[in-house]
Scaffold this motif. Structure first.
Motif, PDB file in Angstrom:
ATOM      1  N   PRO A   1       0.818  -1.218   0.000  1.00  0.00           N
ATOM      2  CA  PRO A   1       0.000   0.000   0.000  1.00  0.00           C
ATOM      3  C   PRO A   1       0.849   1.265   0.000  1.00  0.00           C
ATOM      4  O   PRO A   1       1.835   1.358   0.723  1.00  0.00           O
ATOM      5  N   LYS A   2       0.454   2.219  -0.832  1.00  0.00           N
ATOM      6  CA  LYS A   2       1.203   3.479  -0.964  1.00  0.00           C
ATOM      7  C   LYS A   2       0.406   4.690  -0.491  1.00  0.00           C
ATOM      8  O   LYS A   2       0.900   5.489   0.293  1.00  0.00           O
ATOM      9  N   LEU A   3      -0.809   4.859  -1.032  1.00  0.00           N
ATOM     10  CA  LEU A   3      -1.569   6.030  -0.612  1.00  0.00           C
ATOM     11  C   LEU A   3      -3.058   5.832  -0.761  1.00  0.00           C
ATOM     12  O   LEU A   3      -3.519   5.030  -1.574  1.00  0.00           O
ATOM     13  N   TYR A   4      -3.783   6.567   0.076  1.00  0.00           N
ATOM     14  CA  TYR A   4      -5.239   6.633  -0.005  1.00  0.00           C
ATOM     15  C   TYR A   4      -5.634   7.837  -0.860  1.00  0.00           C
ATOM     16  O   TYR A   4      -5.015   8.902  -0.781  1.00  0.00           O
ATOM     17  N   VAL A   5      -6.684   7.639  -1.658  1.00  0.00           N
ATOM     18  CA  VAL A   5      -7.300   8.747  -2.383  1.00  0.00           C
ATOM     19  C   VAL A   5      -8.781   8.751  -1.995  1.00  0.00           C
ATOM     20  O   VAL A   5      -9.452   7.725  -2.057  1.00  0.00           O
ATOM     21  N   LYS A   6      -9.267   9.909  -1.588  1.00  0.00           N
ATOM     22  CA  LYS A   6     -10.651  10.027  -1.129  1.00  0.00           C
ATOM     23  C   LYS A   6     -11.291  11.230  -1.811  1.00  0.00           C
ATOM     24  O   LYS A   6     -10.654  12.276  -1.955  1.00  0.00           O
ATOM     25  N   TYR A   7     -12.556  11.080  -2.210  1.00  0.00           N
ATOM     26  CA  TYR A   7     -13.233  12.186  -2.885  1.00  0.00           C
ATOM     27  C   TYR A   7     -14.748  11.976  -2.861  1.00  0.00           C
ATOM     28  O   TYR A   7     -15.234  10.894  -2.519  1.00  0.00           O
TER      29      TYR A   7
ATOM     30  N   LYS B   1      -5.434  10.238 -10.388  1.00  0.00           N
ATOM     31  CA  LYS B   1      -5.393  10.652  -8.985  1.00  0.00           C
ATOM     32  C   LYS B   1      -4.230   9.992  -8.263  1.00  0.00           C
ATOM     33  O   LYS B   1      -3.560  10.621  -7.436  1.00  0.00           O
ATOM     34  N   TYR B   2      -3.996   8.716  -8.556  1.00  0.00           N
ATOM     35  CA  TYR B   2      -2.886   8.006  -7.908  1.00  0.00           C
ATOM     36  C   TYR B   2      -1.554   8.675  -8.235  1.00  0.00           C
ATOM     37  O   TYR B   2      -0.756   8.974  -7.339  1.00  0.00           O
ATOM     38  N   CYS B   3      -1.305   8.939  -9.510  1.00  0.00           N
ATOM     39  CA  CYS B   3      -0.028   9.541  -9.912  1.00  0.00           C
ATOM     40  C   CYS B   3       0.130  10.948  -9.344  1.00  0.00           C
ATOM     41  O   CYS B   3       1.193  11.308  -8.825  1.00  0.00           O
ATOM     42  N   PHE B   4      -0.933  11.743  -9.421  1.00  0.00           N
ATOM     43  CA  PHE B   4      -0.849  13.114  -8.914  1.00  0.00           C
ATOM     44  C   PHE B   4      -0.623  13.112  -7.408  1.00  0.00           C
ATOM     45  O   PHE B   4       0.189  13.885  -6.885  1.00  0.00           O
TER      46      PHE B   4
END
Length: 197
Positions: A118-124, A186-189
């Motif tokens: 796991p690297k990062l969470y993205v929430k929106y 979103k993941y890359c940004f």
């Protein structure tokens, strides 16, 4: 599997009402209730899914586990977004919370990328519409959170996504929605902002 066309649009904050009015004049319908989405993205130690996405390599994929907090749907969804020469498609299966915790602890093995952690969470916040045979989502209140440190940053941009069958002519899609297209993940940004890549 069913291949699809995906386009992303950048909507300026001051133009959001105009964009929604544009959808309404084209007989748009709501697909279902808006909801919060949270995805945890996985990648290997070399960040190959990130690099392949940036370089536009095919085949490539993004690996994530998605859930919908604050909604009646309490499932976790293991999703792989595939990009190939033929087009894009997504695979998805429901996993239980125990499996999710195991994936977070042990990582996910992928034949192309090896062990991905796991690297990062993205929430929106996402709203859902359909115009003719094109599905439109509008994402606002985007947040990125480092999995290890919980450091979080916000993204005040508004991103709309258009999804249609691969059979739909790309020129027709452009004609129907004459708005600035962008290449955006979103993941890359989120990785770039959190890790200064």
């Amino acid at each position: 599997m069913s291949f699809r066309i995906e386009d992303k649009l950048y909507i300026k904050n001051e133009n959001l009402i105009d964009f929604k009015n544009f959808l309404n004049t084209n007989s748009c319908k709501g697909l279902h209730e808006p909801r919060i989405i949270e995805s945890l993205y996985f990648d290997n130690d070399k960040l190959q899914t990130y690099n392949d996405s940036i370089e536009g390599m095919v085949p490539r994929k993004k690996i994530r586990i998605r859930n919908y907090p604050l909604s009646n749907d309490q499932n976790f969804y293991y999703e792989i977004k595939n990009s190939s020469v033929e087009g894009r498609f997504k695979t998805r299966k429901i996993i239980d919370k125990k499996t999710f915790e195991e994936f977070k602890k042990m990582g996910i093995f992928d034949e192309q990328y090896g062990v991905c952690t796991p690297k990062l969470y993205v929430k929106y916040y996402r709203e859902y519409f359909i115009v003719k045979d094109v599905r439109i989502s509008i994402d606002t209140k985007i947040e990125y959170r480092d999995y290890k440190t919980n450091f979080q940053i916000s993204d005040n941009r508004i991103i709309a996504e258009l999804k249609a069958s691969k059979n739909k002519d790309a020129d027709e899609l452009t004609k129907d929605f004459p708005i600035q297209r962008i290449r955006f993940s979103k993941y890359c940004f989120g990785l770039e902002k959190l890790f200064h890549l």
